[in-house]
Structure formats: structure tokens, C-alpha cells
Motif scaffolding. Structure first.
Motif, PDB file in Angstrom:
ATOM      1  N   TYR A 175     -40.387 -53.251  24.143  1.00 40.43           N
ATOM      2  CA  TYR A 175     -40.244 -52.344  23.261  1.00 40.43           C
ATOM      3  C   TYR A 175     -38.882 -52.368  22.824  1.00 40.43           C
ATOM      4  O   TYR A 175     -37.949 -52.552  23.920  1.00 40.43           O
ATOM      5  CB  TYR A 175     -40.455 -51.064  24.126  1.00 40.43           C
ATOM      6  N   TYR A 214     -35.427 -50.334  21.034  1.00 43.06           N
ATOM      7  CA  TYR A 214     -34.629 -49.047  20.562  1.00 43.06           C
ATOM      8  C   TYR A 214     -33.338 -49.430  19.879  1.00 43.06           C
ATOM      9  O   TYR A 214     -32.510 -50.161  20.472  1.00 43.06           O
ATOM     10  CB  TYR A 214     -34.490 -48.054  21.598  1.00 43.06           C
ATOM     11  N   GLN A 274     -42.542 -53.601  19.731  1.00 42.07           N
ATOM     12  CA  GLN A 274     -42.953 -52.288  19.320  1.00 42.07           C
ATOM     13  C   GLN A 274     -41.831 -51.481  19.202  1.00 42.07           C
ATOM     14  O   GLN A 274     -40.817 -51.321  20.290  1.00 42.07           O
ATOM     15  CB  GLN A 274     -43.797 -51.596  20.476  1.00 42.07           C
ATOM     16  N   ILE A 293     -39.417 -48.257  19.297  1.00 42.67           N
ATOM     17  CA  ILE A 293     -39.387 -46.958  19.909  1.00 42.67           C
ATOM     18  C   ILE A 293     -38.270 -45.954  19.229  1.00 42.67           C
ATOM     19  O   ILE A 293     -37.258 -46.639  19.056  1.00 42.67           O
ATOM     20  CB  ILE A 293     -39.074 -46.993  21.527  1.00 42.67           C
ATOM     21  N   GLN A 337     -38.380 -42.409  25.806  1.00 46.08           N
ATOM     22  CA  GLN A 337     -39.658 -43.063  25.656  1.00 46.08           C
ATOM     23  C   GLN A 337     -39.403 -44.308  26.417  1.00 46.08           C
ATOM     24  O   GLN A 337     -40.112 -44.791  27.029  1.00 46.08           O
ATOM     25  CB  GLN A 337     -40.249 -43.288  24.278  1.00 46.08           C
ATOM     26  N   ILE A 338     -38.298 -45.110  26.076  1.00 43.88           N
ATOM     27  CA  ILE A 338     -38.067 -46.461  26.690  1.00 43.88           C
ATOM     28  C   ILE A 338     -37.923 -46.273  28.270  1.00 43.88           C
ATOM     29  O   ILE A 338     -38.504 -46.827  28.933  1.00 43.88           O
ATOM     30  CB  ILE A 338     -36.509 -46.988  26.238  1.00 43.88           C
ATOM     31  N   THR A 378     -41.175 -45.213  29.939  1.00 44.39           N
ATOM     32  CA  THR A 378     -42.453 -46.251  29.760  1.00 44.39           C
ATOM     33  C   THR A 378     -42.227 -47.614  30.300  1.00 44.39           C
ATOM     34  O   THR A 378     -43.108 -48.181  31.047  1.00 44.39           O
ATOM     35  CB  THR A 378     -42.514 -46.509  28.316  1.00 44.39           C
TER      36      THR A 378
END
Length: 386
Positions: free
Chosen positions: A163, A165, A182, A184, A189-190, A193
Motif C-alpha cells: 500500500y 501513500y 494499492q 491510499i 488508513q496506512i 491497515t
């Protein structure tokens, strides 16, 4: 003769970028035109008036007084991406070091020196160092620049879910990044998750201690946090609390200090991120090329305080002007040249924040009177004729 002062030992291939016939390169030199360094701190140094540019063989420039340099028209270069592979490899190493208790196991095994039946002791004691595998785990990458993108792509190859960012991701990086990363949109959220989080952002006023109590409290119990950018990015008091309550299972940092070195579950690496022969050579060569190009042509690439400006150098007389980014600066400059019948062959103007840089190629030479008048325009910081 163009004078270059070195404030650290610079890899030989970097020094070799400068011609012996055109350049003088020394540690102690009067009135240098440029400065080449690595980690030497310039904050207490009196920078000579002759200095036109400073090149840092590395990405971080917190050892250079950027505001002072900018106000004097001194262009400061760094070498983004030159050490990216070296840092990436250490991040990947840290994924394993933080997961498999390798360091603790090796230290315990060494402590068995002199014992009998070591093989039997090892077999019975190894269960204390059981770890976890990284395959299938979630890795969050904050900052998808040169290093972050490499980490992302290689982590995917290790069967991790990745993920990313980065609200400021560049087009070039986006092209290099696997489509399986993915994206973000928010840090929360990082942190909530991912099982592993690695930081790859510069230290600024906005990012100082941005990894704070709020973000750390969102982490999954036992998550791993890696910091290979700058120690100040993490609030160390909030980190201590998160380590003590087990929210952060392991913190790996390349910037150990008196606050973190004694904390439990910290792997303090002695700033080895870029410490490879290849990285030092890449940084030295890139810094030297940028410094040489600027001094010889006025072109700017990878400056932290002035915009990138590149105009093909044809050998004609060239004027480079550092100035404030305010209205009518270009009009005043070109108006003055027109007044003294100086014809412009080509011109380029770029800005970065409160400052700008104008490059002008001329069809003829320029006399000292016109050059002096350019320096007297309100808002002009420095003028150079090449």
C-alpha cells in the motif's frame, strides 16, 4: 581556473568529473566557486562570497543553511535517487531482521562460546527466537519517490501486499511503480491497515514529528515501523509509549540517538542506508556533474532551493540572474537590455516559491556597466555572465 572546495572525502570518480586543466579541487582553498560535500555541517561555517553553488553528495540537505544560501543566490544541489538502491536493500533487510529475530538469535548463539554440546543447546533453545514470515503481510510505504518505489516493487516480488501513500507522486515515479501497488489517500488508513510501515519522506516543517501519538495508536498490535529518512519524523516520546504497550512490535531506525537506543524492541542501525561503495560513487558522480554543469553553463538540475532550468548551451554569452519571484522582474531585466541595445537570442525563466531564475543567451557580449545595472534592479539577488 574554477575552484572547488571539498568538505568531506569525495569518491574518486566524482572528483574525476572535473578537468585538471580547468579546475582546482582542494579541501583548503581561498574563494571557491563551488563546494562539494557529504555530511559536513555548514551551519557554523562562514560561506565565502565567491561561492556560487553547493552540491551535496546525498539526498538530505539539513547540514546546509538553505535559507542563507537562497537569500544569497547560492544554488544548492542534492542527488535524489543516487543512493536509492542502497537504502532499498537495507529496508528489505529490515523486513527480515524485524520479523525473524535474527539479531537476538545470533547474539544468543555467540554467548554459548565455550559450552559443550552446542548443537543440542541450539536445538532446544531456538524456539525462543521463532518469528513470522513477511509473505502475505501488508506493507505500507509513506512516500513513493525513488526509494519508496523500489521498495514497493521488490516487496511485491516477495509476495507482500503493498500500500502506498504519496499525495505528491511524480509522473516519472508513477510510470516506474507497479500497477499492483494499492494507492491510499490518507495516512490513517496506512497506519490502521498495515503490518509493516516504512517512511520515505523529507524532513520539513510540515513532516517534523508527523508520526505522532494519534497515528501510532492506530497501528495493529505488534506492527513494525521503519525509519530510513530522518529521525525527527517520528515523535520519540509517543514511540516509547507505543513500544512499551506493544502497539509497535519493532522499530528499526537508521538514526539512533540517546532517546531511542535504550528502548526495548528497537533495532538501531548506525546510519548505514547509503553506506555502500556503489552508493557513494553514484552520489559523488551525480553531485559533481550537477555542480560542473551549473558553473559552466548556468543550467540547474536537482536544486533544492531554485527551479530546474535547462537551456542548450551554444557558447554564446549567457547571463544568469537569481531574483525574487515578484511581478515585472523579467520586464525590468529585458527592458534594461533593450535600452542598451543588447539583443536576446534565447531566454528562459522559472520560479520556485519566493525565488526565480532567469537565463538569457545574447547575440553579442555585454559590458560591465550593463551587468552592474542588472544587479541594481530591486529584487535581483545575483547576476553571473558566462
Amino acid at each position: 581556473m574554477i575552484k572547488i572546495q571539498t568538505l568531506n572525502n569525495i569518491a574518486k570518480n566524482g572528483i574525476n568529473e572535473f578537468s585538471d586543466k580547468k579546475y582546482s579541487i582542494q579541501t583548503n582553498i581561498n574563494d571557491p566557486d563551488g563546494i562539494l560535500l557529504r555530511s559536513y555541517s555548514m551551519h557554523k561555517m562562514v560561506i565565502p562570497a565567491s561561492v556560487k553553488a553547493i552540491a551535496r553528495a546525498g539526498s538530505g540537505v539539513n547540514n546546509i543553511p538553505i535559507d542563507e544560501c537562497t537569500s544569497r543566490g547560492i544554488v544548492v544541489f542534492n542527488t535524489p535517487g543516487a543512493n536509492a538502491n542502497a537504502v532499498k536493500e537495507l529496508v528489505l533487510t529490515s523486513l527480515l531482521l524485524s520479523s525473524r529475530r535474527i539479531i537476538e538469535g545470533v547474539e544468543w548463539t555467540r554467548s554459548l562460546f565455550g559450552e559443550k554440546n552446542i548443537s543440542n543447546i541450539v536445538e532446544s533453545g531456538k524456539k525462543e527466537f521463532a518469528g513470522v514470515e513477511i509473505a502475505g503481510k501488508k506493507l505500507g510505504i509513506i512516500g513513493l519517490g525513488a526509494i519508496g518505489a523500489l521498495v514497493a516493487n521488490d516487496a511485491l516480488a516477495l509476495d507482500m501486499e503493498v500500500y502506498g501513500y504519496d499525495p505528491y507522486i511524480s509522473v516519472d515515479t508513477a510510470w516506474r511503480l507497479s500497477r499492483n501497488v494499492q494507492r491510499i489517500d490518507n495516512l490513517e488508513q496506512i497506519f490502521s491497515t498495515c503490518d509493516y510501515i516504512t517512511i520515505h519522506v523529507p524532513l520539513t516543517k510540515d513532516t517534523n514529528k508527523f508520526v505522532n501519538e494519534k497515528l501510532l495508536s492506530l497501528m495493529k498490535k505488534g506492527s513494525r515501523l521503519f525509519n530510513f529518512s530522518r529521525g525527527e519524523l517520528v515523535d520519540e516520546f509517543a514511540l516509547e509509549h507505543a513500544l512499551n504497550n506493544g502497539t509497535v512490535g519493532v522499530y528499526v531506525t537508521d538514526f539512533p540517538n540517546e532517546n531511542v537506543i535504550g528502548l526495548k524492541n528497537v533495532i538501531p542501525i548506525p546510519h548505514l542506508g547509503a553506506s555502500t561503495i556503489e552508493s557513494e560513487e553514484n552520489c559523488a558522480r551525480m553531485a559533481a556533474k550537477q555542480l560542473k554543469n551549473y558553473l559552466e553553463t548556468g543550467n540547474i538540475k536537482n536544486s533544492v532551493n531554485f527551479p530546474n532550468v535547462e537551456l542548450p548551451f551554444t557558447g554564446k554569452k549567457r547571463i544568469t540572474i537569481s531574483h525574487k519571484n515578484i511581478p515585472n522582474m523579467v520586464g525590468q531585466i529585458t527592458g534594461l537590455l533593450a535600452k542598451y541595445a543588447v539583443n536576446i537570442a534565447d531566454m528562459l525563466n522559472r520560479s520556485k516559491g519566493s525565488y526565480a531564475y532567469t537565463m538569457i543567451d545574447l547575440d553579442e557580449t555585454i559590458n560591465e556597466q550593463v551587468e552592474q545595472l542588472l544587479t541594481e534592479i530591486d529584487g535581483v539577488i545575483s547576476v553571473r555572465v558566462i
